[in-house]
Design a protein around this motif. Structure first.
Motif, PDB file in Angstrom:
ATOM      1  N   GLY A 149       1.155  -1.474   0.028  1.00  0.00           N
ATOM      2  CA  GLY A 149      -0.538  -0.219   0.101  1.00  0.00           C
ATOM      3  C   GLY A 149       1.004   1.219  -0.125  1.00  0.00           C
ATOM      4  N   ALA A 150       2.291   1.031  -0.095  1.00  0.00           N
ATOM      5  CA  ALA A 150       3.025   2.615   0.108  1.00  0.00           C
ATOM      6  C   ALA A 150       3.057   2.958  -1.932  1.00  0.00           C
ATOM      7  N   VAL A 151       2.858   2.790  -2.892  1.00  0.00           N
ATOM      8  CA  VAL A 151       2.985   2.526  -4.562  1.00  0.00           C
ATOM      9  C   VAL A 151       1.585   2.852  -5.162  1.00  0.00           C
ATOM     10  N   ARG A 152       1.429   2.808  -6.273  1.00  0.00           N
ATOM     11  CA  ARG A 152       0.069   2.773  -7.310  1.00  0.00           C
ATOM     12  C   ARG A 152       0.674   2.568  -8.506  1.00  0.00           C
ATOM     13  N   PRO A 153       0.223   1.277  -9.248  1.00  0.00           N
ATOM     14  CA  PRO A 153       1.128   1.895 -11.039  1.00  0.00           C
ATOM     15  C   PRO A 153      -0.035   2.537 -11.335  1.00  0.00           C
ATOM     16  N   LEU A 154       0.128   3.561 -12.238  1.00  0.00           N
ATOM     17  CA  LEU A 154      -0.601   4.440 -13.169  1.00  0.00           C
ATOM     18  C   LEU A 154       0.224   4.180 -14.897  1.00  0.00           C
ATOM     19  N   PRO A 155      -0.960   4.162 -15.836  1.00  0.00           N
ATOM     20  CA  PRO A 155      -1.014   3.759 -17.181  1.00  0.00           C
ATOM     21  C   PRO A 155       0.575   4.849 -17.349  1.00  0.00           C
ATOM     22  N   GLY A 156       0.682   3.727 -18.391  1.00  0.00           N
ATOM     23  CA  GLY A 156       1.866   3.955 -19.276  1.00  0.00           C
ATOM     24  C   GLY A 156       3.331   3.474 -17.986  1.00  0.00           C
ATOM     25  N   LYS A 157       2.996   2.533 -17.994  1.00  0.00           N
ATOM     26  CA  LYS A 157       4.405   2.380 -16.939  1.00  0.00           C
ATOM     27  C   LYS A 157       5.136   3.534 -15.846  1.00  0.00           C
ATOM     28  N   LEU A 158       4.076   3.775 -15.369  1.00  0.00           N
ATOM     29  CA  LEU A 158       4.281   5.406 -14.487  1.00  0.00           C
ATOM     30  C   LEU A 158       3.929   4.975 -12.906  1.00  0.00           C
ATOM     31  N   PHE A 159       4.491   5.412 -12.097  1.00  0.00           N
ATOM     32  CA  PHE A 159       4.426   4.780 -10.606  1.00  0.00           C
ATOM     33  C   PHE A 159       3.989   5.933  -9.589  1.00  0.00           C
ATOM     34  N   GLU A 160       3.263   5.727  -8.514  1.00  0.00           N
ATOM     35  CA  GLU A 160       3.519   7.235  -8.064  1.00  0.00           C
ATOM     36  C   GLU A 160       2.794   6.596  -6.002  1.00  0.00           C
TER      37      GLU A 160
END
Length: 366
Positions: free
Chosen positions: A353-364
């Motif tokens: 639960g520290a990060v989440r994936p986003l479209p385009g192989k992005l993470f935040e």
């Protein structure tokens, strides 16, 4: 309260076997403490818990005389007095039926709008217990709690030293007057505790130290805080008494589990087994059960409190936190990890639960 009211409140506190519960009942019925000493005997007898013996004691001149002498000690030693009906009296202690009519303090105590927890345990704390206690308080530091304890050997002084180390306010609740200290070897800790908090007691300077006082002292430790934490305890001990009092006040109790063969863990294990406490394994347990909300300035370290990240994961987390949304390959390059390892680390962090994936192989970060 003015000096006249304080004098009579102290005289009331000095009456043997009257008790705080009955004393507060009398004050609420007749108003100012002075009124009780001037009230008709017949009216006093109507109050539940007030017998003829106690009424007779009210008119003994020795109580006012003793109160006058103790007031001199208070004035000469910069001691603060907290009356149970005053605003400065600890808020949670006001809701305890047997809370003291008068509470005496020294130091720089500030409890208004503060998170408050009590930490108790065996006087013969183990190396493991010390390490857990120190880490717990270090992890809780972001939430700025006040650490309450009894200033005794072992767990108490460990918790209070850890609080000072982490710039937290800490308060020692004493089983004697403010003209002495027990144990004497802890005299060296008095100044830093007063500087970072202080001391509470409802005992007078004329009260001789007695081990039986610990039981009376423990109600303040339990009553003043939101929760009582038991680090280690044998099958019997003062820490379990404090936990029992906390339960009677409908406060939360936490106990650190230990191996069944460890004598210092029997008390904690029994509290957990009998559902008299929550299991405590990390600072996150306390924050979750007590519903402590994290403010904006605290969010940067929130993940360190609730989620355990290893060194590599922490490196990725810090980079993402400072850089914002980042593509996988760019993240791997800047953190000097192979792409396959970065992907694996990010998956673990996502599950935590520290990060989440986003479209385009992005993470935040979350």
């Amino acid at each position: 309260m003015n000096s006249e009211d304080l004098l009579y409140a102290m005289a009331l506190q000095h009456i043997p076997n009257l008790g705080d519960t009955t004393a507060k009942k009398l004050i609420r019925k007749f108003g100012k403490p002075e009124n009780i000493f001037k009230e008709k005997r017949s009216n006093l007898l109507k109050i539940d818990g007030v017998g003829s013996t106690r009424i007779h004691e009210l008119h003994h001149p020795g109580h006012l005389k003793a109160a006058e002498e103790e007031l001199k000690f208070i004035e000469n030693n910069n001691i603060q007095v907290h009356y149970f009906m005053d605003r400065g009296y600890p808020e949670k202690l006001k809701h305890c039926l047997d809370g003291p009519v008068l509470l005496f303090s020294k130091g720089n105590i500030e409890l208004d709008k503060k998170r408050i927890i009590s930490v108790v345990g065996t006087r013969k704390i183990s190396a493991h217990g010390i390490a857990f206690c120190e880490k717990l308080i270090e992890d809780l530091a972001v939430l700025d709690p006040v650490i309450i304890s009894g200033f005794a050997y072992g767990t108490d002084i460990t918790a209070q030293k850890a609080a000072i180390k982490n710039n937290l306010q800490t308060i020692g609740c004493l089983a004697h007057g403010l003209n002495q200290i027990y144990p004497k070897s802890h005299k060296k800790y008095m100044a830093p505790v007063e500087e970072n908090g202080g001391f509470f007691t409802d005992f007078w300077s004329t009260d001789n130290f007695d081990r039986n006082n610990f039981l009376k002292r423990n109600r303040i430790i339990a009553g003043i805080s939101e929760a009582t934490i038991v680090i280690e305890s044998a099958e019997k001990g003062g820490a379990l008494v404090t936990a029992d009092i906390a339960n009677s006040y409908d406060r939360e109790v936490f106990a650190v589990p230990g191996r069944p063969t460890d004598k210092a863990s029997i008390g904690c294990n029994n509290l957990i087994k009998s559902q008299q406490s929550h299991v405590l394994t990390s600072a996150a347990d306390i924050a979750y059960i007590l519903n402590w909300e994290i403010g904006e300035k605290e969010k940067s370290v929130q993940k360190q409190l609730f989620i355990e990240l290893d060194e590599d994961e922490q490196k990725l987390y810090e980079f993402l936190k400072s850089s914002g949304k980042t593509e996988l390959d760019h993240l791997a390059l800047n953190c000097s990890f192979p792409t396959f390892k970065t992907a694996s680390l990010l998956l673990n962090m996502e599950l935590k639960g520290a990060v989440r994936p986003l479209p385009g192989k992005l993470f935040e970060v979350i």
